[in-house]
Scaffold this active site. Sequence first.
Site: not given
Ligand code: NUP
Length: 215
Positions: A36, A64-66, A73, A175, A179
């Site tokens: 991602k 993951d551009l949300k 656009t 956190g 599993g």
């Molecule tokens: O709700 C979301 N939470 C989240 O952490 C939606 C996401 N797309 N992310 C993405 O997942 C966040 O932007 C990052 O790229 C990844 C989590 O990273 P980490 O917390 O494991 O470092």
Amino acid sequence: MSGSEDRKLILALDVYERERALEIAECTADYLWAVKVNWPLIIGSGLSIITELKQVTGLPIIADLKLADIPNTNRLIASKVFDAGADYIIAHGFPGSDSVGAVMELGKTIIVVEMSHPGAKEFIQPVTDKLIELANELEPFGVIAPATRPERVSYIRSKLKPGIKILTPGVGAQGGRAGEVLKAGADYIIVGRSIYASENPRESARMLYEETLGV
Ligand code: NUP
């Protein structure tokens, strides 16, 4: 090691530098279902990093551009990103079915129905039911749900059409536990810092991969 179709681990490659990104992706690829990319890497290394990551890993790439804009656009952005080789794009659901639909017309889409951080309880969680309805209506490839709240993943699974996948960020640094969230109904876990910021990314990915086996 299983074939990539059986794997459940997605690497969130949130580094800026091209070299580092390629190095981490290459050494962890054996344990991943997909890579991602998010804004930090695209801003740091340019859109061509998507093509390069595909070449180096041979894995699907999730952008993951949300996306959260008007349909036109969203379409302009998604078109360039799919052209660069992204296999999936993550879009927000709250701008509405026309905005999400504009992305879905161009390629496989993942809709955010609930986020993993504490602030998600303020505005997103109250409309999660509506976002699940949107997903059930549009039938995207998958939805994003919080690994930090396995009980919410179970809830979302119970309301979501069976064919729609659940991808869960929040394992490790935020956190969540691999599993637990897979047992709650997640199809894939998304992990960033616990892999790329660890001393040995390959070993960290291997350990997480082992955790996903047999769940
Ligand atoms: O709700 C979301 N939470 C989240 O952490 C939606 C996401 N797309 N992310 C993405 O997942 C966040 O932007 C990052 O790229 C990844 C989590 O990273 P980490 O917390 O494991 O470092």
